[in-house]
Design an enzyme around this catalytic site. Structure first.
Site, PDB file in Angstrom:
ATOM      1  N   SER A  68       0.818  -1.213   0.000  1.00 16.69           N
ATOM      2  CA  SER A  68       0.000   0.000   0.000  1.00 16.69           C
ATOM      3  C   SER A  68       0.854   1.267   0.000  1.00 16.69           C
ATOM      4  O   SER A  68       1.582   1.534  -0.942  1.00 16.69           O
ATOM      5  CB  SER A  68      -0.959  -0.043   1.188  1.00 16.69           C
ATOM      6  OG  SER A  68      -1.927   0.976   1.096  1.00 16.69           O
ATOM      7  N   ASP A 288      -1.509   1.557  -3.603  1.00 15.06           N
ATOM      8  CA  ASP A 288      -2.266   0.459  -4.222  1.00 15.06           C
ATOM      9  C   ASP A 288      -3.702   0.874  -4.524  1.00 15.06           C
ATOM     10  O   ASP A 288      -4.549   0.036  -4.812  1.00 15.06           O
ATOM     11  CB  ASP A 288      -2.235  -0.794  -3.343  1.00 15.06           C
ATOM     12  CG  ASP A 288      -2.938  -0.605  -2.008  1.00 15.06           C
ATOM     13  OD1 ASP A 288      -3.109   0.559  -1.578  1.00 15.06           O
ATOM     14  OD2 ASP A 288      -3.329  -1.613  -1.386  1.00 15.06           O
ATOM     15  N   ASP A 290      -6.255   2.112  -2.710  1.00  9.29           N
ATOM     16  CA  ASP A 290      -7.426   1.847  -1.870  1.00  9.29           C
ATOM     17  C   ASP A 290      -7.751   3.033  -0.964  1.00  9.29           C
ATOM     18  O   ASP A 290      -8.708   2.979  -0.198  1.00  9.29           O
ATOM     19  CB  ASP A 290      -7.277   0.548  -1.062  1.00  9.29           C
ATOM     20  CG  ASP A 290      -6.162   0.603  -0.022  1.00  9.29           C
ATOM     21  OD1 ASP A 290      -5.407   1.596   0.008  1.00  9.29           O
ATOM     22  OD2 ASP A 290      -6.047  -0.361   0.760  1.00  9.29           O
ATOM     23  N   ARG A 518      -5.648   5.542  23.444  1.00  5.25           N
ATOM     24  CA  ARG A 518      -5.766   4.132  23.048  1.00  5.25           C
ATOM     25  C   ARG A 518      -4.367   3.534  22.954  1.00  5.25           C
ATOM     26  O   ARG A 518      -3.416   4.219  22.557  1.00  5.25           O
ATOM     27  CB  ARG A 518      -6.517   3.953  21.726  1.00  5.25           C
ATOM     28  CG  ARG A 518      -5.913   4.649  20.547  1.00  5.25           C
ATOM     29  CD  ARG A 518      -6.715   4.416  19.265  1.00  5.25           C
ATOM     30  NE  ARG A 518      -6.515   3.091  18.733  1.00  5.25           N
ATOM     31  CZ  ARG A 518      -5.593   2.785  17.801  1.00  5.25           C
ATOM     32  NH1 ARG A 518      -4.773   3.707  17.339  1.00  5.25           N
ATOM     33  NH2 ARG A 518      -5.487   1.549  17.351  1.00  5.25           N
ATOM     34  N   PRO A 519      -4.234   2.249  23.320  1.00  5.52           N
ATOM     35  CA  PRO A 519      -2.916   1.614  23.215  1.00  5.52           C
ATOM     36  C   PRO A 519      -2.586   1.311  21.756  1.00  5.52           C
ATOM     37  O   PRO A 519      -3.470   0.962  20.968  1.00  5.52           O
ATOM     38  CB  PRO A 519      -3.089   0.321  24.019  1.00  5.52           C
ATOM     39  CG  PRO A 519      -4.556   0.017  23.940  1.00  5.52           C
ATOM     40  CD  PRO A 519      -5.266   1.337  23.840  1.00  5.52           C
ATOM     41  N   SER A 520      -1.324   1.441  21.403  1.00  7.61           N
ATOM     42  CA  SER A 520      -0.887   1.054  20.065  1.00  7.61           C
ATOM     43  C   SER A 520      -1.046  -0.451  19.898  1.00  7.61           C
ATOM     44  O   SER A 520      -0.928  -1.212  20.865  1.00  7.61           O
ATOM     45  CB  SER A 520       0.581   1.440  19.867  1.00  7.61           C
ATOM     46  OG  SER A 520       1.113   0.804  18.732  1.00  7.61           O
ATOM     47  N   GLY A 521      -1.279  -0.878  18.679  1.00  2.00           N
ATOM     48  CA  GLY A 521      -1.381  -2.310  18.426  1.00  2.00           C
ATOM     49  C   GLY A 521      -0.038  -2.974  18.213  1.00  2.00           C
ATOM     50  O   GLY A 521       0.060  -4.202  18.206  1.00  2.00           O
ATOM     51  N   THR A 522       1.028  -2.176  18.026  1.00  2.00           N
ATOM     52  CA  THR A 522       2.310  -2.762  17.629  1.00  2.00           C
ATOM     53  C   THR A 522       3.498  -2.391  18.507  1.00  2.00           C
ATOM     54  O   THR A 522       4.521  -3.068  18.477  1.00  2.00           O
ATOM     55  CB  THR A 522       2.646  -2.341  16.182  1.00  2.00           C
ATOM     56  OG1 THR A 522       2.604  -0.907  16.109  1.00  2.00           O
ATOM     57  CG2 THR A 522       1.649  -2.931  15.196  1.00  2.00           C
ATOM     58  N   ARG A 527      -1.436   6.171  22.418  1.00  2.00           N
ATOM     59  CA  ARG A 527      -1.703   7.278  21.499  1.00  2.00           C
ATOM     60  C   ARG A 527      -2.729   8.222  22.126  1.00  2.00           C
ATOM     61  O   ARG A 527      -3.756   7.769  22.640  1.00  2.00           O
ATOM     62  CB  ARG A 527      -2.205   6.756  20.153  1.00  2.00           C
ATOM     63  CG  ARG A 527      -1.211   5.813  19.487  1.00  2.00           C
ATOM     64  CD  ARG A 527      -1.663   5.390  18.093  1.00  2.00           C
ATOM     65  NE  ARG A 527      -0.800   4.350  17.556  1.00  2.00           N
ATOM     66  CZ  ARG A 527       0.375   4.561  16.971  1.00  2.00           C
ATOM     67  NH1 ARG A 527       0.834   5.798  16.855  1.00  2.00           N
ATOM     68  NH2 ARG A 527       1.096   3.559  16.499  1.00  2.00           N
TER      69      ARG A 527
END
Length: 556
Positions: A68, A288, A290, A518-522, A527
């Site tokens: 992407s 890409d 999208d 919110r917590p980061s996913g990675t 954040r």
């Protein structure tokens, strides 16, 4: 799983040893990373896609090789379910397991256990799997696609079909069409877009004998596949004057200083655009195709642009759809039909206020396209967008059936030229034009353009729908991001205890204040998002909330 099948996987997996020290996770974007490290991953996702096809009665599954908006040296792989939507979340843990299996023997063991659990059979009495593979224009795409083909082929009786260089939404559209029994080639995709676009153009109301002057649209193709595909589409579009820049054919680098992600985040001109374009209507696709954002240059004294992001696109679509629904007679079925819009907590508060002012049902979903898509599917017409420009419109099968009957009924009554009949025809054309599988920048551009012509609006007029509230985002490094737990919409924090009350106290100090964490996913960061009536207040609120995060969680 018999010995022949086991031997097939063991033999092919030896071609793609797993890189050491790399741990991968299948997220909204599938697997992504440095292209040099992904061959074993793509091979293994090829196996998964064949198993997914077998699980679903040999329905066609799609594999897209793309990263992407990432830099050109990256690549990735994601799966399209037969519906054209993303891989079922229930299969994501299995994707993680096999991508990270340390040896061919462990890979076989994981596959065997999963097949038993899912009751997937391979054998003479079962039709084989069918997987369609596409890729974008990245140099690494061809070799990765071959790895995917070998992965698919390692499941006995499976067929891998290379359908060429495509945008991500094209692959999803084609998979969806194939499984619905419809024509599903790339040419069919283009024909569908141009036919429904022409239909909507023909339904534009005429103001006396005046013809609306159509100004040129400038498109930033991100030096990716989208620019090349819109070039191909342009020839079949009347009523749309398009100039395409950053096609990738003139030496430009994919996503480098160009593309929707760059323009949306930086709010500056992409490469190839300058002061000569002041006042022109401009659209930017991502790598890409999208994602889609619009922009214009308000004056020749600044490189900053006026950005019309996913929230503005959603608002334009919602306004148009609402106008068509309002033109329909209020029979019982029409009264019961639900139009809803889905946003994330990151949507600008001014856009949410505008949508609510239109009388729309506005709901929030967790960040990530798959979560918005699921919420939107609960409505008869569900519109979702993220601010980054990824989104689409979903029409329920029951509502589409009702539109077909309504159109026939009005025609039978001799009301084929009525405003109600035109509104029904517009809604049906929108359902064909928009890509109901995933967000699609090409179909999105066409829908924006036809709505602007329908309304007789310039891009400046569109931008006046509402004025974005100033906002600020901050990342706070913490020892353990999992200490933060939020509601499913991510608008409020449930843990640590007391932090939400403290955030609310800060919000009350500012005019039109709003903030969430919110917590980061990675990564181990939390954040922070804040907005208020002035930039100074938004910055101050964000910093206050960041301090609360540090005091409740500590800082790393």
């Amino acid at each position: 799983m018999d010995e022949i099948q086991i031997a097939s996987i063991l033999k092919s997996s030896e071609l793609f040893p797993i890189p050491q020290g790399v741990k991968l996770s299948y997220g909204t974007a599938g697997f992504r990373g440095d292209a040099k490290l992904l061959e074993s991953t793509v091979y293994r996702v090829g196996i998964l896609s064949a198993l997914r096809s077998l699980k679903l009665g040999s329905a066609t599954v799609g594999l897209m090789i793309t990263a992407s908006h990432n830099k050109v040296s990256d690549n990735g792989i994601k799966v399209s379910d037969p519906s054209g939507f993303m891989l079922s979340q229930e299969w994501e843990p299995f994707a993680d397991q096999i991508a990270n299996a340390s040896s061919p023997e462990e890979l076989v063991s994981l596959i065997r256990k999963f097949m038993e659990k899912e009751e997937i059979a391979i054998g003479e009495n079962n039709k084989g799997a069918e997987v369609w593979l596409g890729r974008d224009t990245r140099p690494s795409g061809e070799s990765l696609l071959r790895a995917g083909e070998i992965g698919v082929g390692s499941i006995l009786g499976s067929v891998a079909i290379d359908i060429g260089i495509l945008t991500t939404p094209q692959l999803h559209w084609m998979v969806r069409a194939k499984n619905k029994g419809l024509k599903a080639t790339e040419n069919d995709y283009f024909e569908n877009l141009s036919t429904s676009f022409r239909c909507l153009i023909d339904l534009i109301p005429s103001s006396g004998n005046d013809k609306l002057e159509i100004s040129k649209l400038l498109v930033d193709g991100a030096n990716g596949v989208g620019g090349q595909k819109i070039e191909k589409l342009r020839g079949s579009l009347s009523n749309l004057d398009v100039e395409i820049r950053n096609t990738g054919r003139d030496g430009g680098v994919l996503n480098e200083g160009v593309g929707a992600d760059f323009v949306q985040k930086e709010k500056v001109l992409p490469v190839g655009f300058g002061f000569k374009d002041v006042g022109m209507r401009c659209a930017s696709l991502d790598g890409d195709a999208d994602r889609l954002v619009y922009f214009y240059i308000p004056s020749d004294s600044s490189e900053k642009v006026e950005l019309l992001d996913g929230d503005k696109i959603l608002s334009l679509f919602a306004l148009f759809i609402k106008e068509q629904l309002n033109a329909l007679e209020d029979d019982e079925e029409r009264k019961q039909s639900r139009l809803g819009v889905v946003q994330t907590a990151y949507a600008n508060g001014a856009s949410t206020d505008y949508l609510k002012h239109l009388g729309l049902d506005v709901v929030f979903a967790k960040t990530g396209v798959k979560h918005l898509h699921e919420k939107a599917a609960e409505f008869d017409i569900g519109i979702y967008f993220e601010a980054n420009g990824h989104g689409t419109i979903l029409f329920s099968e029951s509502f589409l059936s009702w539109l077909v009957s309504k159109q026939k009924d009005l025609t039978a009554k001799g009301q084929g030229g009525s405003e109600e009949h035109k509104a029904v025809s517009r809604l049906m054309a929108v359902s064909n034009l928009i890509n109901q599988a995933v967000g699609d920048a090409l179909s999105g551009v066409l829908l924006v353009e036809v709505i602007l012509q329908h309304l007789g609006w310039s891009i400046e007029k569109w931008n006046e729908l509402y004025k974005d509230l100033p906002s600020r985002q901050i990342k706070v490094e913490v020892p353990d991001r999992t200490a933060v737990v939020t509601t499913s919409e991510e608008t409020e924090a449930l843990r640590p205890m007391g932090i939400q009350d403290a955030i609310n106290s800060e919000i009350k100090k500012y005019s039109r204040g709003r903030a969430f964490i919110r917590p980061s996913g990675t990564e181990d960061v939390v954040r922070v998002y804040a907005e208020a009536s002035t930039q100074e207040d938004a910055d101050s609120l964000a910093n206050s909330v960041a301090q609360l995060v540090k005091s409740f969680l500590g800082s790393s």
